[in-house]
Enzyme design. Sequence first.
Site, PDB file in Angstrom:
ATOM      1  NE  ARG A 198      -3.742  -0.547  -0.019  1.00 52.30           N
ATOM      2  CZ  ARG A 198      -4.924  -0.588   0.587  1.00 52.30           C
ATOM      3  NH1 ARG A 198      -5.223  -1.581   1.368  1.00 52.30           N
ATOM      4  NH2 ARG A 198      -5.816   0.332   0.376  1.00 52.30           N
ATOM      5  NE  ARG A 209      -4.189   2.510   3.148  1.00 48.43           N
ATOM      6  CZ  ARG A 209      -4.237   1.445   3.918  1.00 48.43           C
ATOM      7  NH1 ARG A 209      -3.148   0.918   4.388  1.00 48.43           N
ATOM      8  NH2 ARG A 209      -5.381   0.926   4.252  1.00 48.43           N
ATOM      9  NE  ARG A 212      -7.668  11.217   0.987  1.00 46.27           N
ATOM     10  CZ  ARG A 212      -7.124  10.855   2.139  1.00 46.27           C
ATOM     11  NH1 ARG A 212      -6.781   9.611   2.340  1.00 46.27           N
ATOM     12  NH2 ARG A 212      -6.899  11.727   3.091  1.00 46.27           N
ATOM     13  CG  ASP A 256      -9.119  -1.268  -4.118  1.00 43.56           C
ATOM     14  OD1 ASP A 256      -8.512  -0.657  -3.221  1.00 43.56           O
ATOM     15  OD2 ASP A 256      -9.917  -2.189  -3.875  1.00 43.56           O
ATOM     16  CE1 TYR A 282     -13.450  -5.240   1.990  1.00 40.46           C
ATOM     17  CE2 TYR A 282     -11.938  -6.746   0.901  1.00 40.46           C
ATOM     18  CZ  TYR A 282     -12.191  -5.768   1.839  1.00 40.46           C
ATOM     19  OH  TYR A 282     -11.177  -5.315   2.639  1.00 40.46           O
TER      20      TYR A 282
END
Length: 346
Positions: A25, A29, A38, A74, A151
């Site tokens: 990752r 972030r 973002r 993703d 998910y």
Amino acid sequence: MIKNDLFLKALKGETVERPPVWMMRQAGRYLPDFIKLRDKYDFFTRCRTPELAAEITVMPIHQVGTDAAILFSDILVVPQAMNIEVEMKPGVGPWLPNPIRSMKDVEQVIVPNIEETLGYVMEAVKMTKKELNDEVPLIGFAGSPWTILCYAVQGQGSKNYDIAKEFCFTQPQAAHLLLQKITDTTIAYLKAKVEAGVDAVQLFDSWGGMLSPEDYQQFSWKYMQQIIDALKGITPVIAFGKGCWFALDKMAVSGAKALGVDWTCSPQMARKLTGGEITLQGNFDPARLFSPPEDIKRMVHQMINDFGKDRYIVNLGHGILPNIPVENAIAFVEAVKEYNAKPNRF
Ligand code: CP3
């Protein structure tokens, strides 16, 4: 061809002057430039716009100095392409308005044409490869079929994925049909990524550790093995199972070129369970990046000594946390680069 080929050498098991380092990752972030982007574009716009995905992918190479890039995207773009609606809710995470709960739902799920549905990922790979200019290798990735099922059925993140497990244990036929559809899609997807230019792929089995060792084989590993088999001779595969130390022995003989290890398994134990031959990747506790940089450096050197510098890729034991100071991420990477420079190392 690739100037910094430490990562590829480690995957081949070749001797290196120091191990390569990257962080799960790492693209996003915690990086201030990412946070600025973002605020401008929503999550899936960033994934679907090759220019943005490429820009975010190369950020940690220039700003943190890792030895490999991982494509900004993703794992949930795969279920999206399979006709499963996925939203990313700011502050909440993945949100699926129509989770899968029955055989009828599974029948609606398609194995898509990859170029038509995920062509934007291949464009992002090509653009990123150009921007990287052969400085470091590019890693492509996918979620494991089990983690995607988590998910798709649960409908959102969860502490124990109880609804996903209930689905598997009460409707195993539907669960296996769904897992097989995800597997077939993932194989075609990863093959397309390799054709577009990625140098290796990682399978993220983020929620494999939710299963008992026996259920893990049946509902997760069986499908990961199919993916590894399908990619044999095409690209090196790294298999990462969070909380899956109990399966390391089987993973070691799967044909995967490297295995990810989380921080709950010691380097010595991971070497023992895997027979000492296969390349291992990990396993710094992501929360340990909150420690002062001098402590991070000391612990990283200890970790390299414990894994051994060869057949080893320095990484975290799971994704970097969003609130880690960039200086601490840099200290982690620098510690690895300084390892070789230490005199009188035994
Ligand atoms: O290094 C990278 O960051 C590359 C890109 C990447 C993302 N997701 C971007 C992302 C990768 C490799 C992933 C994988 C992924 N996505 C996993 C497997 C790895 C792991 O951590 O176990 C999982 C489980 C997901 C699903 C997912 N996506 C969750 C649970 C969330 C929300 C929580 C969070 O912040 O991680 C996401 C959103 C997401 N994926 C973000 C990013 C940068 C943050 C959301 C945003 O930026 O708006």
